[in-house]
Design a protein around this motif. Structure first.
Motif, short mmCIF file in Angstrom:
data_model
loop_
_atom_site.label_atom_id
_atom_site.label_comp_id
_atom_site.label_asym_id
_atom_site.label_seq_id
_atom_site.Cartn_x
_atom_site.Cartn_y
_atom_site.Cartn_z
N UNK A 208 0.78 -1.22 0.00
CA UNK A 208 0.00 0.00 0.00
C UNK A 208 0.82 1.27 0.00
N UNK A 209 2.15 1.15 -0.06
CA UNK A 209 3.02 2.32 -0.12
C UNK A 209 3.89 2.29 -1.37
N UNK A 210 4.29 3.45 -1.81
CA UNK A 210 5.23 3.60 -2.92
C UNK A 210 6.48 4.25 -2.35
N UNK A 211 7.42 3.44 -1.92
CA UNK A 211 8.57 3.95 -1.16
C UNK A 211 9.42 4.94 -1.94
N UNK A 212 9.43 4.83 -3.28
CA UNK A 212 10.22 5.76 -4.08
C UNK A 212 9.72 7.19 -3.93
N UNK A 213 8.43 7.34 -3.76
CA UNK A 213 7.82 8.67 -3.56
C UNK A 213 7.65 8.96 -2.07
N UNK A 214 7.10 8.01 -1.35
CA UNK A 214 6.74 8.22 0.06
C UNK A 214 7.95 8.45 0.95
N UNK A 215 9.04 7.75 0.65
CA UNK A 215 10.24 7.81 1.50
C UNK A 215 9.84 7.45 2.94
N UNK A 216 10.07 8.33 3.90
CA UNK A 216 9.75 8.02 5.30
C UNK A 216 8.45 8.71 5.75
N UNK A 217 7.59 8.99 4.80
CA UNK A 217 6.26 9.51 5.10
C UNK A 217 5.28 8.35 4.99
N UNK A 218 4.89 7.79 6.11
CA UNK A 218 4.06 6.58 6.14
C UNK A 218 2.57 6.88 6.12
N UNK A 219 2.19 8.15 6.06
CA UNK A 219 0.76 8.51 6.11
C UNK A 219 -0.01 7.87 4.98
N UNK A 220 -1.26 7.50 5.27
CA UNK A 220 -2.14 6.92 4.26
C UNK A 220 -3.48 7.65 4.26
N UNK A 221 -3.95 7.97 3.08
CA UNK A 221 -5.21 8.70 2.95
C UNK A 221 -6.37 7.89 3.53
N UNK A 222 -7.18 8.55 4.32
CA UNK A 222 -8.32 7.90 4.95
C UNK A 222 -8.03 7.31 6.31
N UNK A 223 -6.78 7.37 6.75
CA UNK A 223 -6.39 6.68 7.98
C UNK A 223 -7.11 7.21 9.21
N UNK A 224 -7.44 6.28 10.09
CA UNK A 224 -7.97 6.58 11.42
C UNK A 224 -6.82 6.45 12.42
N UNK A 225 -7.05 6.88 13.64
CA UNK A 225 -6.03 6.73 14.67
C UNK A 225 -5.65 5.27 14.86
N UNK A 226 -6.62 4.38 14.69
CA UNK A 226 -6.37 2.95 14.85
C UNK A 226 -5.45 2.38 13.77
N UNK A 227 -5.23 3.12 12.69
CA UNK A 227 -4.35 2.67 11.61
C UNK A 227 -2.89 3.10 11.80
N UNK A 228 -2.62 3.96 12.78
CA UNK A 228 -1.26 4.47 12.96
C UNK A 228 -0.26 3.36 13.28
N UNK A 229 -0.69 2.40 14.08
CA UNK A 229 0.24 1.31 14.44
C UNK A 229 0.63 0.52 13.20
N UNK A 230 -0.31 0.34 12.28
CA UNK A 230 -0.01 -0.31 11.00
C UNK A 230 1.02 0.50 10.22
#
Length: 249
Positions: A79-101
């Motif tokens: 679900x991530x594109x590391x070439x673009x995302x780098x160390x930004x792990x944020x995901x659109x739509x995320x809830x607080x419960x998704x942070x651990x993921x």
């Protein structure tokens, strides 16, 4: 480094584009919290002005959103594109419960992959809670289950402990939840906001915010109440961590 939702992912941040499909992009390099595109006014670029060797900021954009919304989320390190995302792990739509993921399945492995020494200082921005408030404002009254203040607090605590143990020597910046309900009045009767869907204030992305009449007034009041409760929990957590004075967080 960054954790969060579409705000931190830079989703739709350049507004409506002449190429309509690009309107739905994640402009991660422009993200205030994790972007590092040249010339972008972001926290990483401000830090880099004083520390030129800084790395890890997002670069460029993703053609579509990297979606994660509660249980509707890719399992494991997908679900991530590391070439673009780098160390930004944020995901659109995320809830607080998704942070651990975001921390366990992406951020910690990426930090290890880069062979960043444990002794090196890192910076982490956390902003979350808008989607919880938008979709489950009723938790301001129910006070139990997903997105309740207790659930929100537990998610933040679990995330911070995962960071402390998995990415030591991290300076964490936790942002409070902003007043999401204000978006209703700010966008009401604004033609620009009706370009993608011809009907203004279609109740899709933020169910609790965009209803009209008495029902909408009630749900927006519930959003504001839940926002205040979330921020009280964030202040409580930050004060506790400041008192503990961990050497690694």
């Amino acid at each position: 480094m960054a954790l969060g939702d579409s705000i931190t992912a830079g989703a739709f941040s350049r507004g409506i584009q002449s190429n309509f499909l690009k309107s739905f992009s994640e402009w991660r390099g422009d993200s205030y919290a994790g972007g590092m595109d040249p010339g972008a006014i972001t926290i990483p670029n401000l830090i880099k002005n004083y520390k030129p060797s800084l790395t890890g900021g997002s670069l460029g954009s993703n053609a579509g959103v990297e979606l994660c919304f509660g249980p509707l989320c890719p399992i494991g390190p997908f679900g991530w594109n590391s070439a673009v995302d780098q160390l930004n792990a944020a995901q659109s739509g995320a809830l607080a419960s998704n942070l651990l993921h975001e921390v366990r399945d992406y951020l910690i492995p990426q930090v290890k992959k880069r062979n960043i020494p444990s002794s090196a200082y890192k910076y982490l921005n956390i902003q979350i809670g808008s989607n919880d408030i938008c979709s489950m404002c009723f938790q301001s009254v129910i006070q139990a289950g997903p997105a309740s203040p207790d659930d929100f607090e537990n998610s933040i605590r679990e995330t911070l402990e995962a960071v402390r143990k998995g990415i030591p020597n991290t300076v964490v910046n936790i942002l409070g939840v902003f007043k999401v309900s204000d978006v209703y009045t700010m966008t009401l009767n604004q033609p620009y906001c009706s370009q993608i869907l011809p009907v203004p204030h279609v109740n899709i992305e933020c169910p609790c915010m965009l209803l009209g009449g008495a029902i909408g007034n009630a749900t927006r009041a519930a959003m504001d109440s839940l926002q205040s409760q979330y921020n009280e929990r964030l202040v409580k957590i930050v004060k506790e961590y400041q008192q503990k004075r961990y050497a690694d967080l």
